[in-house]
Design an enzyme around this catalytic site. Structure first.
Site, PDB file in Angstrom:
ATOM      1  N   THR A 176       0.832  -1.200   0.000  1.00 36.79           N
ATOM      2  CA  THR A 176       0.000   0.000   0.000  1.00 36.79           C
ATOM      3  C   THR A 176       0.864   1.247   0.000  1.00 36.79           C
ATOM      4  O   THR A 176       1.972   1.225   0.525  1.00 36.79           O
ATOM      5  CB  THR A 176      -0.873  -0.040   1.272  1.00 36.79           C
ATOM      6  N   GLY A 230      -4.690  -5.210   7.161  1.00 41.31           N
ATOM      7  CA  GLY A 230      -5.851  -4.327   7.253  1.00 41.31           C
ATOM      8  C   GLY A 230      -6.899  -4.736   8.267  1.00 41.31           C
ATOM      9  O   GLY A 230      -7.470  -3.891   8.950  1.00 41.31           O
TER      10      GLY A 230
HETATM   11  N1  ASP Z   1      -3.493  -2.319   4.613  1.00 38.57           N
HETATM   12  C1  ASP Z   1      -3.704  -2.857   3.306  1.00 38.57           C
HETATM   13  C2  ASP Z   1      -4.958  -3.672   3.279  1.00 38.57           C
HETATM   14  O1  ASP Z   1      -5.232  -4.361   4.235  1.00 38.57           O
HETATM   15  C3  ASP Z   1      -2.565  -3.705   2.839  1.00 38.57           C
HETATM   16  C4  ASP Z   1      -1.235  -3.015   2.802  1.00 38.57           C
HETATM   17  O2  ASP Z   1      -0.919  -2.198   3.677  1.00 38.57           O
HETATM   18  O3  ASP Z   1      -0.486  -3.278   1.867  1.00 38.57           O
HETATM   19  O4  ASP Z   1      -5.657  -3.648   2.288  1.00 38.57           O
END
Ligand code: ASP
Length: 309
Positions: A176, A230
């Site tokens: 992300t 997440g």
């Molecule tokens: N936080 C993001 C999600 O759960 C994943 C990530 O941080 O890459 O979609």
């Protein structure tokens, strides 16, 4: 004039040190620097924190290296479903989108939800209709394709696991992207964008588009963008929790962020990191993983582009 500053991240799931080649590392550093500079230049010329975080995140979305925009991970159906959000700490206005496909820059769609609609959060077909009405650039599946991301999906497709369960030793779990900034007027903002988790199904949505979980900004406390598992970041209301510790316990920005990432999220079972700034232009970038693609720059002369601890 207020100290102005910006911090960005490209995810808390870096390649493990042994798999990182000098060439790859250079590629990541160049992409991070390019995104950082885009945001910083806006702040330097007197632009708003909101414009700066949008520009920085757009540049990260345009890079195939990170799991957002181009290079997003694959869903169980071998498609891309992206989520993004943005928040303005001066007005507490916010915009978010989720379950969107084919949009080149999801963060700009979130920005338009904030600026041009009466809503905060649009999802799926409705978000796509809103995107069309507001003439957002569309790209076909080839544009989003990345060989590395496809390979990650091939390894777990037809199973019930999604990337959270994936072997730690191998790869970039969390890619992300996000940015937080403080402008010359002492206003702050945060933006976050993601392709989510590899092999996700059932319309799974993570923390990234959720105001208070993966993204939050309030001039009175801080601007935060998260990356990590997440499901845990949603349950920990992580971004808002950092703000709460500052507001109610009068903790410093750095102490509040560490308390959440190194203690509270870990206790829940989650891993990841965050970047945060406050209206004084202070920056912090804690994580509890092996690394986090990150960079920051401030008018006080601070400048950093880092991957590992
Ligand atoms: N936080 C993001 C999600 O759960 C994943 C990530 O941080 O890459 O979609």
């Amino acid at each position: 004039m207020n100290t102005f500053s910006i911090a960005i991240h490209g995810g808390a799931g870096t390649l493990v040190k042994g798999m990182m080649t000098p060439e790859k590392e250079k590629e990541y550093r160049t992409a991070l620097s390019y995104a950082l500079d885009g945001g910083y230049k806006i702040l330097e010329s007197g632009g708003t924190a909101t414009d700066a975080v949008e520009e920085a995140v757009k540049r990260l979305e345009d890079s195939h290296l990170f799991n957002a925009g181009k290079g997003s991970v694959f869903t169980a159906a071998e498609t891309h479903e992206m989520d993004a959000s943005i928040m303005d700490g001066e007005t507490l206005n916010a915009g978010a989108v989720s379950l969107i496909s084919g949009i080149k820059n999801p963060v700009s769609l979130a920005r338009d939800v904030m600026d041009k609609s009466e809503h905060v959060f649009l999802a799926g077909e409705g978000a796509m209709e809103f995107a069309k009405n507001n003439e957002h650039a569309l790209e076909n599946a080839d544009y989003f394709y990345d060989e590395f991301r496809h390979q990650q999906w091939v390894e777990i497709k037809d199973t019930d696991s999604f990337q959270l369960d994936h072997a730690k030793k191998k790869d970039s779990k969390f890619g992300t992207v996000g940015a937080v900034a403080c402008d010359k007027n002492g206003n702050i903002a945060a933006a976050t964008s993601t392709g989510g988790m590899t092999n996700k199904k059932f319309g799974r949505v993570g923390d990234s588009p959720m105001i208070g979980a993966g993204n939050y900004a309030n001039n009175e406390t801080c601007a935060v963008s998260c990356t990590g598992s997440g499901e845990y970041f949603i349950r920990g209301v992580v971004a808002y929790d950092v703000a709460c510790l500052i507001e109610h316990k009068e903790m410093s920005l750095a102490d509040a962020a560490v308390e959440v990432i190194s203690s509270r999220v870990l206790k829940l079972g989650g891993d990841g990191g965050l970047i945060a700034v406050n209206a004084k232009g202070e920056i912090t970038m804690p994580f509890n993983t092996e690394g986090m693609y990150r960079a920051c720059k401030s008018s006080t002369g601070v400048q950093e582009v880092s991957i590992y601890k």
